[in-house]
Design a protein around this motif. Structure first.
Motif, PDB file in Angstrom:
ATOM      1  N   TYR A   8       0.406  -1.553   0.109  1.00 49.08           N
ATOM      2  CA  TYR A   8      -0.111  -0.401  -0.522  1.00 49.08           C
ATOM      3  C   TYR A   8       0.383   1.240   0.221  1.00 49.08           C
ATOM      4  N   HIS A  11      -0.199   5.194  -0.857  1.00 47.14           N
ATOM      5  CA  HIS A  11      -1.268   5.512  -0.606  1.00 47.14           C
ATOM      6  C   HIS A  11      -2.015   6.270   1.050  1.00 47.14           C
ATOM      7  N   ARG A  53     -10.138   4.044  -8.149  1.00 48.77           N
ATOM      8  CA  ARG A  53      -9.251   2.987  -8.620  1.00 48.77           C
ATOM      9  C   ARG A  53      -8.478   2.146  -7.456  1.00 48.77           C
ATOM     10  N   TRP A  54      -8.595   1.927  -6.735  1.00 46.60           N
ATOM     11  CA  TRP A  54      -8.296   0.941  -5.471  1.00 46.60           C
ATOM     12  C   TRP A  54      -8.819   0.020  -5.986  1.00 46.60           C
ATOM     13  N   CYS A  55      -9.848   0.403  -6.421  1.00 47.24           N
ATOM     14  CA  CYS A  55     -11.024  -1.241  -6.778  1.00 47.24           C
ATOM     15  C   CYS A  55     -10.572  -1.434  -7.917  1.00 47.24           C
ATOM     16  N   THR A  56      -9.739  -1.339  -9.259  1.00 45.15           N
ATOM     17  CA  THR A  56      -9.215  -1.429 -10.188  1.00 45.15           C
ATOM     18  C   THR A  56      -7.794  -2.402  -9.727  1.00 45.15           C
ATOM     19  N   LYS A  57      -7.103  -1.664  -8.685  1.00 43.32           N
ATOM     20  CA  LYS A  57      -5.483  -1.810  -8.781  1.00 43.32           C
ATOM     21  C   LYS A  57      -5.450  -3.434  -7.723  1.00 43.32           C
ATOM     22  N   PHE A  58      -6.564  -3.113  -6.805  1.00 48.06           N
ATOM     23  CA  PHE A  58      -6.502  -4.422  -5.591  1.00 48.06           C
ATOM     24  C   PHE A  58      -7.743  -5.438  -5.607  1.00 48.06           C
ATOM     25  N   GLN A  60      -7.988  -7.390  -8.580  1.00 50.43           N
ATOM     26  CA  GLN A  60      -7.289  -8.248  -9.051  1.00 50.43           C
ATOM     27  C   GLN A  60      -6.445  -9.062  -7.981  1.00 50.43           C
ATOM     28  N   THR A  61      -6.048  -8.356  -7.066  1.00 51.38           N
ATOM     29  CA  THR A  61      -4.440  -8.037  -6.112  1.00 51.38           C
ATOM     30  C   THR A  61      -5.166  -9.344  -5.865  1.00 51.38           C
ATOM     31  N   ARG A 191     -12.284  -8.236 -16.869  1.00 52.83           N
ATOM     32  CA  ARG A 191     -10.858  -7.919 -15.033  1.00 52.83           C
ATOM     33  C   ARG A 191     -12.260  -7.645 -14.092  1.00 52.83           C
TER      34      ARG A 191
END
Length: 239
Positions: A8, A11, A53-58, A60-61, A191
């Protein structure tokens, strides 16, 4: 569990806020603005664009980490495909589940011909690193042709009534698609659905088969797994 926590770094919001927003978005049929409103009610001021942006980045993680710690897939695979809308155009969502209802993988494609079916078969073999004992599909002829080409030694059962498990697994996705009013593109659909299928089912145990006590105990365990995946457990330990 042996799962490495995501980074993180950079952030300014705490991990609790980020992971909670991602959980809300993928667990419930909410928009980014609705997540923003729920967080505001909790005293956290965050814009819907930041939530996106958080949902896009995290997203998938978290989904990948959850898949790494799931049990080995069963040897009986159920495959099915449904229509979805991307930018107003009809596309096809291919999905595979095992006999226990665990999602093996999914793929959004433009067609549902033999080439598309073969591509989906090969992706499943590559990602699961297993060869099934039985493959169950509906009577779409593309499955039979792709099966003979890709995995001819595997038993293939083509029968509409035998494939209810795969068809039922589409229901949460259909509900979410309606709430989102479709997807913007094939890539965006892939995605989102890849992250959604890794996160949402984790919080959907078969409640109708459980007592209230068993359900609460099961959800407690699942929330603990979520904390380990998102890094909240390590954070609380070092705090």
């Amino acid at each position: 569990m042996g799962t490495k926590s995501p980074s993180y770094k950079g952030h300014r919001y705490p991990v609790e806020a980020i992971s909670h927003c991602v959980w809300l978005y993928f667990r419930f049929p909410l928009s980014f603005r609705e997540v923003e409103e729920l967080m505001l009610q909790r005293g956290v001021t965050v814009s819907h664009e930041t939530v996106r942006r958080w949902c896009t980045k995290f997203g998938q993680t978290y989904a990948h980490a959850r898949r790494r710690c799931r049990p080995r897939p069963g040897d009986k695979w159920h495959l099915d495909e449904v229509f979805i809308k991307t930018n107003g155009e009809q596309k096809y969502l291919w999905r595979a589940v095992d006999q226990d209802g665990n999602i093996l993988d999914l793929l959004v494609q433009n067609r549902r011909d033999t080439t598309a079916a073969g591509r989906f078969f090969r992706m499943l073999l590559r990602k699961t690193r297993r060869v099934p004992r039985v493959v169950v599909t509906d009577k779409l002829r593309s499955y039979g042709a792709a099966h003979r080409e890709v995995m001819p030694c595997v038993e293939h059962r083509a029968h509409k009534g035998l494939n209810n498990r795969a068809e039922n697994s589409h229901q949460p996705t259909s509900q979410r698609e309606r709430a989102m009013k479709g997807f913007r593109s094939v890539g965006a659909a892939q995605r989102f659905l890849s992250a959604f299928s890794g996160i949402s089912p984790h919080f959907r145990p078969r409640r109708h088969r459980m007592t209230a006590h068993h359900y609460r105990a099961e959800m407690t365990v699942r929330f603990e797994i979520r904390e380990q995946i998102t890094g909240l457990t390590g954070l609380s330990t070092t705090a």
